[in-house]
Design a protein around this motif. Structure first.
Motif, short mmCIF file in Angstrom:
data_model
loop_
_atom_site.label_atom_id
_atom_site.label_comp_id
_atom_site.label_asym_id
_atom_site.label_seq_id
_atom_site.Cartn_x
_atom_site.Cartn_y
_atom_site.Cartn_z
N ALA A 250 -30.15 -34.16 -13.65
CA ALA A 250 -30.53 -32.89 -13.43
C ALA A 250 -31.79 -34.03 -14.60
CB ALA A 250 -30.11 -31.96 -13.10
N ARG A 251 -30.94 -33.51 -15.69
CA ARG A 251 -31.51 -33.72 -17.07
C ARG A 251 -32.41 -35.02 -17.03
NH1 ARG A 251 -27.56 -34.88 -21.75
NH2 ARG A 251 -27.13 -32.62 -21.57
N GLY A 252 -32.34 -35.98 -16.40
CA GLY A 252 -33.09 -36.95 -16.00
C GLY A 252 -34.11 -36.87 -15.52
N GLN A 253 -34.40 -36.36 -14.58
CA GLN A 253 -34.94 -36.73 -13.96
C GLN A 253 -36.25 -35.40 -14.09
OE1 GLN A 253 -32.82 -34.75 -9.50
NE2 GLN A 253 -33.56 -37.19 -9.16
N ARG A 254 -35.93 -34.25 -14.82
CA ARG A 254 -36.40 -33.21 -15.61
C ARG A 254 -37.21 -33.83 -16.66
NH1 ARG A 254 -32.23 -29.67 -15.45
NH2 ARG A 254 -32.68 -28.01 -14.14
N ALA A 255 -37.04 -35.28 -17.41
CA ALA A 255 -37.45 -35.54 -18.21
C ALA A 255 -38.57 -36.38 -18.09
CB ALA A 255 -36.26 -37.10 -18.80
N LEU A 256 -38.40 -36.86 -16.31
CA LEU A 256 -39.75 -37.70 -15.90
C LEU A 256 -41.11 -36.66 -15.38
CD1 LEU A 256 -37.33 -40.24 -14.46
CD2 LEU A 256 -38.84 -40.42 -15.92
N GLY A 257 -40.26 -35.25 -15.85
CA GLY A 257 -41.00 -34.49 -14.64
C GLY A 257 -41.18 -34.21 -13.26
N GLU A 258 -39.73 -34.39 -13.31
CA GLU A 258 -39.31 -34.12 -11.66
C GLU A 258 -38.64 -32.85 -11.40
OE1 GLU A 258 -37.83 -37.84 -10.91
OE2 GLU A 258 -39.16 -38.90 -10.90
N LYS A 259 -38.78 -32.71 -10.41
CA LYS A 259 -37.56 -31.87 -10.03
C LYS A 259 -36.54 -32.64 -9.34
CE LYS A 259 -37.01 -27.58 -6.43
NZ LYS A 259 -37.91 -26.70 -4.94
N PRO A 260 -35.15 -31.67 -10.00
CA PRO A 260 -33.79 -32.39 -9.50
C PRO A 260 -32.91 -32.18 -8.61
CG PRO A 260 -33.65 -30.54 -11.20
CD PRO A 260 -35.27 -30.45 -11.33
N LYS A 261 -32.99 -33.16 -7.73
CA LYS A 261 -33.23 -33.53 -6.28
C LYS A 261 -31.62 -34.98 -5.99
CE LYS A 261 -36.53 -37.19 -5.99
NZ LYS A 261 -38.08 -37.62 -5.05
N ALA A 262 -31.30 -34.59 -4.63
CA ALA A 262 -30.23 -35.63 -3.88
C ALA A 262 -30.87 -37.10 -3.91
CB ALA A 262 -29.89 -35.42 -3.09
N VAL A 263 -30.01 -38.11 -4.61
CA VAL A 263 -30.97 -39.49 -4.78
C VAL A 263 -29.04 -39.88 -3.95
CG1 VAL A 263 -30.23 -41.19 -6.19
CG2 VAL A 263 -31.20 -38.93 -6.81
N TYR A 264 -30.54 -40.70 -2.73
CA TYR A 264 -28.63 -41.48 -1.63
C TYR A 264 -28.10 -42.75 -2.23
CZ TYR A 264 -26.78 -44.28 2.21
OH TYR A 264 -26.54 -44.92 3.01
N LEU A 265 -26.84 -43.07 -3.04
CA LEU A 265 -26.55 -44.17 -2.96
C LEU A 265 -25.60 -45.12 -1.90
CD1 LEU A 265 -23.77 -42.17 -5.05
CD2 LEU A 265 -25.80 -42.60 -5.95
N GLU A 266 -26.40 -46.09 -2.77
CA GLU A 266 -25.36 -47.43 -1.84
C GLU A 266 -24.43 -48.08 -2.27
OE1 GLU A 266 -28.46 -48.85 1.80
OE2 GLU A 266 -29.68 -49.07 -0.19
N SER A 267 -24.41 -47.86 -3.74
CA SER A 267 -24.16 -49.06 -4.38
C SER A 267 -23.83 -48.24 -5.83
CB SER A 267 -24.37 -50.06 -4.71
OG SER A 267 -25.29 -50.29 -5.99
N ALA A 268 -22.28 -47.92 -6.78
CA ALA A 268 -22.52 -46.79 -7.84
C ALA A 268 -22.98 -47.73 -8.28
CB ALA A 268 -20.48 -47.21 -8.57
N ASP A 269 -23.58 -48.53 -9.41
CA ASP A 269 -24.96 -48.93 -9.80
C ASP A 269 -25.76 -48.17 -9.68
OD1 ASP A 269 -22.74 -51.38 -10.78
OD2 ASP A 269 -24.43 -52.98 -9.33
N GLN A 270 -26.51 -47.35 -8.82
CA GLN A 270 -27.59 -46.44 -8.71
C GLN A 270 -26.74 -45.59 -9.30
OE1 GLN A 270 -27.11 -47.16 -3.90
NE2 GLN A 270 -29.33 -46.93 -5.00
N ILE A 271 -26.00 -44.57 -9.74
CA ILE A 271 -25.26 -43.94 -10.10
C ILE A 271 -26.12 -43.21 -11.23
CG2 ILE A 271 -23.72 -42.46 -11.45
CD1 ILE A 271 -21.54 -43.64 -9.59
N ARG A 272 -26.82 -42.12 -11.84
CA ARG A 272 -27.55 -42.06 -12.75
C ARG A 272 -26.62 -41.18 -14.10
NH1 ARG A 272 -33.66 -40.68 -10.30
NH2 ARG A 272 -33.14 -41.58 -9.33
#
Length: 273
Positions: A250-272
């Motif tokens: 959520a912190r990272g998404q807000r820093a980009l001006g985005e509303k916090p939302k779910a992110v679909y993961l296909e691999s652990a490397d995508q974890i924020r």
């Protein structure tokens, strides 16, 4: 020997959240369970993981009732007999298995209590592999600091969860991993959904019909999503304020001006993180 979840395990300090409904607190080696007797399942489990002392013990353990709780308040072997349900460890088996040999062996066996299990369809495919590997990935990140995690896991309880052999089966499960960096708390949250796989089990006819009539679940069959921790708080009703504030997604998404939302993961490397 460390008994129960330790709120001081991380330098920032982190209490085991308390459910708003009646629960029974059960302490085990390096982890604790808040059991909901009315659902016969844990509302939340919390475990301390010391990544530098983990002991990779072989998968040996005997599933057992916890004698501190009446058997009728625990989802026992009859729930899992001759069907597609696994006894899904909520505290992952190896997470509390650290310390000296005696302590590690005790922790391993403690995870096989029925109070630490929940009915999960066996056919997880890649979703299950990713789900159980999330902590490894986050632990690798935490290793830069003090190689310690506190992890919380539980079902998402709904009043209309399908009944099966005296237990209402949760559709969704959640997990939150937390760590500290120079005493600053960081956390990430995840959710999986097993709704569309429940047709592998002979549910009551009315329940089966209702599930089939429902719209497809938004998360898909055991697909893993990283989600804002506030979403988990909303789904469960658990007080997760400190973890919400520490949420890296959520912190990272807000820093980009985005509303916090779910992110679909296909691999652990995508974890924020």
């Amino acid at each position: 020997m460390s008994w129960g979840y330790d709120s001081g395990f991380l330098r920032a300090g982190l209490e085991l959240p308390v459910a708003s409904v009646e629960t029974v607190l059960l302490d085990y080696t390096h982890f604790s369970v808040r059991l909901r007797p009315d659902r016969k399942l844990a509302a939340i489990v919390g475990v301390n993981i010391n990544g530098r002392e983990l002991d990779p013990l072989a998968r040996e353990g005997t599933w057992h009732f916890d004698p501190r709780v009446p058997k009728e308040q625990q989802a026992g072997p009859e729930v899992y007999k001759n069907n597609a349900f696994d006894r899904g460890h909520l505290v992952r088996r190896l997470d509390p298995v650290w310390g000296d040999a005696v302590t590690a062996k005790k922790a391993n066996q403690d995870t096989f209590a029925f109070t630490n299990a929940a009915p999960q369809i066996d056919d997880f495919n890649q979703g299950k592999e990713l789900w159980v590997g999330l902590e490894d990935h986050v632990l690798g990140h935490a290793d830069t600091f003090d190689a310690r995690l506190s992890v919380f896991t539980g079902p998402v309880f709904r009043d209309d969860d399908p009944p099966y052999r005296g237990v209402q089966v949760p559709r969704k499960f959640w997990k939150i991993a937390a760590w500290t960096n120079d005493a600053e708390l960081g956390a990430v949250g995840f959710v999986v959904d097993q709704t569309s796989l429940l047709d592998k089990v002979e549910l009551e006819k009315a329940t089966r019909r209702r599930l089939l009539e429902d719209e497809p679940p938004p998360l898909g069959p055991f697909r893993t999503f990283q989600v804002p921790i506030q979403d988990i708080a909303d789904l469960t009703g658990l007080p997760l304020d400190g973890l919400v504030d520490a949420d890296r997604l959520a912190r990272g998404q807000r820093a980009l001006g985005e509303k916090p939302k779910a992110v679909y993961l296909e691999s652990a490397d995508q974890i924020r993180l």
